[in-house]
Scaffold this active site. Sequence first.
Site, short mmCIF file in Angstrom:
data_model
loop_
_atom_site.label_atom_id
_atom_site.label_comp_id
_atom_site.label_asym_id
_atom_site.label_seq_id
_atom_site.Cartn_x
_atom_site.Cartn_y
_atom_site.Cartn_z
N HIS A 162 0.84 -1.20 0.00
CA HIS A 162 0.00 0.00 0.00
C HIS A 162 0.88 1.25 0.00
O HIS A 162 1.94 1.27 0.64
CB HIS A 162 -0.91 0.04 1.22
CG HIS A 162 -1.74 -1.20 1.40
ND1 HIS A 162 -2.57 -1.68 0.41
CD2 HIS A 162 -1.87 -2.05 2.46
CE1 HIS A 162 -3.17 -2.78 0.85
NE2 HIS A 162 -2.77 -3.02 2.08
N GLU B 182 -2.41 -0.38 8.06
CA GLU B 182 -3.45 -1.23 8.64
C GLU B 182 -2.85 -2.13 9.72
O GLU B 182 -1.64 -2.19 9.90
CB GLU B 182 -4.11 -2.08 7.55
CG GLU B 182 -3.15 -3.03 6.85
CD GLU B 182 -3.74 -3.65 5.59
OE1 GLU B 182 -4.71 -3.08 5.03
OE2 GLU B 182 -3.22 -4.68 5.15
N ARG C 268 -1.27 -4.69 -6.30
CA ARG C 268 -0.95 -6.11 -6.37
C ARG C 268 0.34 -6.32 -7.15
O ARG C 268 0.50 -5.80 -8.26
CB ARG C 268 -2.10 -6.89 -7.03
CG ARG C 268 -3.26 -7.16 -6.12
CD ARG C 268 -4.25 -8.15 -6.74
NE ARG C 268 -4.94 -7.58 -7.89
CZ ARG C 268 -6.07 -6.89 -7.83
NH1 ARG C 268 -6.65 -6.67 -6.66
NH2 ARG C 268 -6.63 -6.41 -8.92
#
Length: 318
Positions: free
Chosen positions: A99, A117, A195
């Site tokens: 990310h 996260e 990805r």
Amino acid sequence: MQPLKFKPIFMERIWGGDALKTKYGFNIPYGKKIGELWCISDNRTAVSEVEGGSFDGVKLNELAKQHKNDIYGEGKSYDRFPLLIKIIDANDKLSVQVHPDDDYAYKHENGDLGKTEMWYIIDAKPGAKLVCGLKEGTTKEQFKTLLDEGRLEDCLNEIEINPGDVVYIPSGLVHAIGDGILICEIQQNSDLTYRVYDYNRVDDNGNKRELHIDKALDVIDFNLKSDKIVPEYKKIEGGSIAEVVRSKYFNTDVINIDTSVIIDTKGIFNTLVVVEGECELVCGDDMMHLKRGESVLIPASIDRYIIDGKCKVVRSYI
């Protein structure tokens, strides 16, 4: 204001399963691969809608505009609700991904937020693993070579995890969730994922998922690794608490309630996810029953609340 419970938002994923139905009893259509339950969201992709109470049917973004001081606290303001709370059912392994941080996302993703996260491991099959960073000494050039040769696994740093473990995933960290894992995920309000590698999987139509290799290579921190955190609980009246994450994006605690626990909000909104058991949430004259898998947003204007029952909750706040 009252505590706010939201209608569940289910996201179908190629790697999803049926744990949200079998473990938590959610009404999921037969045959659907549900990979994510978005518990509390004010994301552009999907916005939560209040379920029950005075604001039944109102969207979170509308509510936050109308009652900003009640939800966030006096003098606090956000363009959108700053956290995205999920439960992830990884029946199959997720892609290897990364990310961006806020600066990169702002410049390259139309002013969006980056994504840091954390994961609380609700359940995991024996020997379940996560990818958390790269093996020591892996360079950008080596990474690209292994990627081109289809041998990216050779440089991935894997860790074995157990139910109850916590993992912190900052932006820039290469990571992946293995199969057979159920996770409570707390993150910045962003759905940006680059990805890198998807094991050459195809969907029902024979199509491979899109990769974002160039952007991923821009944001990967090749020296960054992470390891699991085994929560250390300390006794409080009525239960125990572990402070597992402290960051500028969010703080997260895991709380075991044995009988009844009182929590002061200190004028800050709280989110709760019940990961085990069930409880009564008492806020003044308001009472709400919460089953495992359910979540709630407690506005900052509520000074204190009581969790009454026998359960485990993941609590987050800024």
